[in-house]
Design an enzyme around this catalytic site. Structure first.
Site, PDB file in Angstrom:
ATOM      1  N   LYS A 125       0.834  -1.205   0.000  1.00 26.53           N
ATOM      2  CA  LYS A 125       0.000   0.000   0.000  1.00 26.53           C
ATOM      3  C   LYS A 125       0.873   1.261   0.000  1.00 26.53           C
ATOM      4  O   LYS A 125       2.098   1.169   0.225  1.00 26.53           O
ATOM      5  CB  LYS A 125      -0.921  -0.053   1.224  1.00 26.53           C
ATOM      6  CG  LYS A 125      -1.897  -1.238   1.196  1.00 26.53           C
ATOM      7  CD  LYS A 125      -2.752  -1.285   2.462  1.00 26.53           C
ATOM      8  CE  LYS A 125      -3.723  -2.459   2.440  1.00 26.53           C
ATOM      9  NZ  LYS A 125      -4.575  -2.489   3.667  1.00 26.53           N
ATOM     10  N   TYR A 147     -12.088  -2.820  -3.292  1.00 22.05           N
ATOM     11  CA  TYR A 147     -12.627  -2.985  -1.933  1.00 22.05           C
ATOM     12  C   TYR A 147     -14.154  -3.007  -1.915  1.00 22.05           C
ATOM     13  O   TYR A 147     -14.756  -2.685  -0.881  1.00 22.05           O
ATOM     14  CB  TYR A 147     -12.092  -1.876  -1.024  1.00 22.05           C
ATOM     15  CG  TYR A 147     -10.687  -2.120  -0.504  1.00 22.05           C
ATOM     16  CD1 TYR A 147     -10.369  -3.277   0.221  1.00 22.05           C
ATOM     17  CD2 TYR A 147      -9.664  -1.186  -0.719  1.00 22.05           C
ATOM     18  CE1 TYR A 147      -9.086  -3.499   0.708  1.00 22.05           C
ATOM     19  CE2 TYR A 147      -8.376  -1.410  -0.223  1.00 22.05           C
ATOM     20  CZ  TYR A 147      -8.097  -2.564   0.485  1.00 22.05           C
ATOM     21  OH  TYR A 147      -6.825  -2.796   0.987  1.00 22.05           O
ATOM     22  N   PHE A 189     -15.395   3.004   7.475  1.00 26.33           N
ATOM     23  CA  PHE A 189     -14.032   3.424   7.121  1.00 26.33           C
ATOM     24  C   PHE A 189     -13.766   3.373   5.617  1.00 26.33           C
ATOM     25  O   PHE A 189     -12.656   3.648   5.172  1.00 26.33           O
ATOM     26  CB  PHE A 189     -13.001   2.560   7.865  1.00 26.33           C
ATOM     27  CG  PHE A 189     -13.146   1.072   7.640  1.00 26.33           C
ATOM     28  CD1 PHE A 189     -12.614   0.463   6.514  1.00 26.33           C
ATOM     29  CD2 PHE A 189     -13.833   0.267   8.563  1.00 26.33           C
ATOM     30  CE1 PHE A 189     -12.749  -0.904   6.303  1.00 26.33           C
ATOM     31  CE2 PHE A 189     -13.961  -1.100   8.366  1.00 26.33           C
ATOM     32  CZ  PHE A 189     -13.419  -1.690   7.227  1.00 26.33           C
ATOM     33  N   ARG A 197      -1.239 -14.667   3.965  1.00 21.41           N
ATOM     34  CA  ARG A 197      -1.917 -13.909   5.030  1.00 21.41           C
ATOM     35  C   ARG A 197      -1.183 -14.085   6.361  1.00 21.41           C
ATOM     36  O   ARG A 197      -1.178 -13.177   7.186  1.00 21.41           O
ATOM     37  CB  ARG A 197      -3.378 -14.362   5.168  1.00 21.41           C
ATOM     38  CG  ARG A 197      -4.213 -14.163   3.910  1.00 21.41           C
ATOM     39  CD  ARG A 197      -5.098 -12.975   3.889  1.00 21.41           C
ATOM     40  NE  ARG A 197      -5.968 -12.776   5.010  1.00 21.41           N
ATOM     41  CZ  ARG A 197      -6.730 -11.689   5.135  1.00 21.41           C
ATOM     42  NH1 ARG A 197      -6.708 -10.733   4.195  1.00 21.41           N
ATOM     43  NH2 ARG A 197      -7.502 -11.541   6.178  1.00 21.41           N
ATOM     44  N   THR A 251      -5.142  -8.148  10.551  1.00 19.90           N
ATOM     45  CA  THR A 251      -5.553  -6.858   9.964  1.00 19.90           C
ATOM     46  C   THR A 251      -5.138  -5.684  10.841  1.00 19.90           C
ATOM     47  O   THR A 251      -4.616  -4.687  10.350  1.00 19.90           O
ATOM     48  CB  THR A 251      -7.084  -6.843   9.761  1.00 19.90           C
ATOM     49  OG1 THR A 251      -7.433  -7.944   8.924  1.00 19.90           O
ATOM     50  CG2 THR A 251      -7.543  -5.542   9.126  1.00 19.90           C
ATOM     51  N   ARG A 257       2.958  -6.868   9.182  1.00 21.60           N
ATOM     52  CA  ARG A 257       2.243  -5.820   9.929  1.00 21.60           C
ATOM     53  C   ARG A 257       2.732  -5.762  11.381  1.00 21.60           C
ATOM     54  O   ARG A 257       2.813  -4.679  11.968  1.00 21.60           O
ATOM     55  CB  ARG A 257       0.736  -6.076   9.869  1.00 21.60           C
ATOM     56  CG  ARG A 257       0.131  -5.771   8.489  1.00 21.60           C
ATOM     57  CD  ARG A 257      -1.281  -6.322   8.400  1.00 21.60           C
ATOM     58  NE  ARG A 257      -1.972  -5.938   7.165  1.00 21.60           N
ATOM     59  CZ  ARG A 257      -3.103  -6.520   6.757  1.00 21.60           C
ATOM     60  NH1 ARG A 257      -3.659  -7.487   7.468  1.00 21.60           N
ATOM     61  NH2 ARG A 257      -3.675  -6.115   5.627  1.00 21.60           N
ATOM     62  N   ASN A 306      -1.799  -0.148   7.391  1.00 25.14           N
ATOM     63  CA  ASN A 306      -1.237  -1.471   7.700  1.00 25.14           C
ATOM     64  C   ASN A 306      -0.398  -2.077   6.570  1.00 25.14           C
ATOM     65  O   ASN A 306      -0.211  -3.285   6.492  1.00 25.14           O
ATOM     66  CB  ASN A 306      -2.326  -2.414   8.212  1.00 25.14           C
ATOM     67  CG  ASN A 306      -3.387  -2.726   7.182  1.00 25.14           C
ATOM     68  OD1 ASN A 306      -3.284  -2.289   6.032  1.00 25.14           O
ATOM     69  ND2 ASN A 306      -4.394  -3.492   7.566  1.00 25.14           N
ATOM     70  N   HIS A 331      -1.619  -5.527   1.503  1.00 23.81           N
ATOM     71  CA  HIS A 331      -2.881  -6.250   1.279  1.00 23.81           C
ATOM     72  C   HIS A 331      -2.562  -7.660   0.782  1.00 23.81           C
ATOM     73  O   HIS A 331      -1.628  -7.850   0.011  1.00 23.81           O
ATOM     74  CB  HIS A 331      -3.707  -5.537   0.203  1.00 23.81           C
ATOM     75  CG  HIS A 331      -4.821  -6.394  -0.349  1.00 23.81           C
ATOM     76  ND1 HIS A 331      -6.053  -6.476   0.258  1.00 23.81           N
ATOM     77  CD2 HIS A 331      -4.874  -7.235  -1.417  1.00 23.81           C
ATOM     78  CE1 HIS A 331      -6.821  -7.338  -0.418  1.00 23.81           C
ATOM     79  NE2 HIS A 331      -6.125  -7.805  -1.438  1.00 23.81           N
ATOM     80  N   GLU A 390      -9.140 -10.656  -7.842  1.00 23.28           N
ATOM     81  CA  GLU A 390      -8.249  -9.499  -7.701  1.00 23.28           C
ATOM     82  C   GLU A 390      -7.140  -9.537  -8.761  1.00 23.28           C
ATOM     83  O   GLU A 390      -6.759  -8.496  -9.307  1.00 23.28           O
ATOM     84  CB  GLU A 390      -7.667  -9.463  -6.273  1.00 23.28           C
ATOM     85  CG  GLU A 390      -8.754  -9.134  -5.249  1.00 23.28           C
ATOM     86  CD  GLU A 390      -8.332  -9.298  -3.785  1.00 23.28           C
ATOM     87  OE1 GLU A 390      -7.165  -9.646  -3.521  1.00 23.28           O
ATOM     88  OE2 GLU A 390      -9.184  -9.062  -2.908  1.00 23.28           O
TER      89      GLU A 390
HETATM   90  P1  DAT Z   1      -7.401  -7.341   5.458  1.00 24.97           P
HETATM   91  O1  DAT Z   1      -6.641  -6.229   4.764  1.00 24.97           O
HETATM   92  O2  DAT Z   1      -6.608  -7.919   6.590  1.00 24.97           O
HETATM   93  O3  DAT Z   1      -7.917  -8.399   4.508  1.00 24.97           O
HETATM   94  P2  DAT Z   1     -10.119  -6.336   5.553  1.00 24.97           P
HETATM   95  O4  DAT Z   1     -10.299  -6.925   4.211  1.00 24.97           O
HETATM   96  O5  DAT Z   1     -11.126  -6.669   6.603  1.00 24.97           O
HETATM   97  O6  DAT Z   1      -8.679  -6.671   6.160  1.00 24.97           O
HETATM   98  O7  DAT Z   1     -10.093  -4.751   5.440  1.00 24.97           O
HETATM   99  C1  DAT Z   1      -9.400  -4.136   4.376  1.00 24.97           C
HETATM  100  C2  DAT Z   1      -8.619  -2.968   4.913  1.00 24.97           C
HETATM  101  O8  DAT Z   1      -9.513  -2.008   5.460  1.00 24.97           O
HETATM  102  C3  DAT Z   1      -7.678  -3.308   6.069  1.00 24.97           C
HETATM  103  O9  DAT Z   1      -6.439  -3.808   5.637  1.00 24.97           O
HETATM  104  C4  DAT Z   1      -7.549  -2.002   6.768  1.00 24.97           C
HETATM  105  C5  DAT Z   1      -8.913  -1.371   6.583  1.00 24.97           C
HETATM  106  N1  DAT Z   1      -9.755  -1.607   7.762  1.00 24.97           N
HETATM  107  C6  DAT Z   1     -10.324  -2.763   8.151  1.00 24.97           C
HETATM  108  N2  DAT Z   1     -11.009  -2.623   9.291  1.00 24.97           N
HETATM  109  C7  DAT Z   1     -10.860  -1.323   9.635  1.00 24.97           C
HETATM  110  C8  DAT Z   1     -11.318  -0.522  10.724  1.00 24.97           C
HETATM  111  N3  DAT Z   1     -12.070  -1.042  11.686  1.00 24.97           N
HETATM  112  N4  DAT Z   1     -10.956   0.771  10.747  1.00 24.97           N
HETATM  113  C9  DAT Z   1     -10.178   1.316   9.774  1.00 24.97           C
HETATM  114  N5  DAT Z   1      -9.721   0.620   8.725  1.00 24.97           N
HETATM  115  C10 DAT Z   1     -10.053  -0.671   8.658  1.00 24.97           C
HETATM  116 MG    MG Z   2      -9.316  -8.202   2.984  1.00 24.29          MG
END
Ligand code: DAT
Ligand code: MG
Length: 148
Positions: A9, A49, A57, A85, A91, A102, A112, A115, A126
């Protein structure tokens, strides 16, 4: 062999973590099949996304992803989705184990660093979104030293 989509990212790029992150996937033994350095627009980030569009968020997440160039990659290997992962970590970096990307390099959930696809099916989607032109066909000469 399974493939996954991994993206460094904008914060990972700005912080000079590109080599470190690629190195972790390389040293594990996974094979790089695609790589590009690109800045995406909001429509593209929203598509990537899409599953999170109802989350509070979401807008901040899209703004962050479009804020600078990212490194988009396809990595291949046995169980690369799940193991990728694990290399990335939880996350929320507050819960990511030390030794994970991370866990070692991030503090805030919304910065973080990296991805990784969460299932083989989402990985395929993707990869199609980010690499419509396809990926490289090759096999590493280390293959028989990594797999029985
Ligand atoms: P991951 O990236 O571990 O697959 P995710 O798909 O649930 O996690 O979410 C995508 C991204 O969105 C994640 O890397 C960071 C952001 N994100 C997730 N939960 C969040 C939250 N509660 N507040 C802020 N950003 C968040
Ligand atoms: Mg995800």
């Amino acid at each position: 062999m399974e493939q996954t989509f991994i993206m460094i990212k904008p914060d990972g790029v700005q912080r000079g973590l590109v080599g470190e992150i690629i190195g972790r996937f390389e040293k594990k033994g996974f094979t790089l099949r695609g790589l590009k350095f690109i800045t995406v627009d909001s429509a593209f980030a929203e598509k990537h996304y899409a599953d999170l569009s109802a989350k509070p968020f979401f807008c901040g997440l899209v703004e962050y992803i479009v804020s600078g160039p990212v490194v988009a990659m396809v990595w291949e290997g046995k169980n690369v989705v799940t193991t990728g992962r694990k290399l990335i970590g939880a996350t929320n970096p507050a819960e990511s184990a030390p030794g994970t990307i991370r866990g070692d390099f991030a503090i805030d959930i919304s910065r973080n660093v990296v991805h990784g696809s969460d299932s083989a099916e989402n990985g395929r989607k993707e990869i199609t979104l980010w690499f419509p032109e396809g990926v490289a066909e090759w096999q590493s000469s280390l293959h028989s030293w990594i797999y029985e």
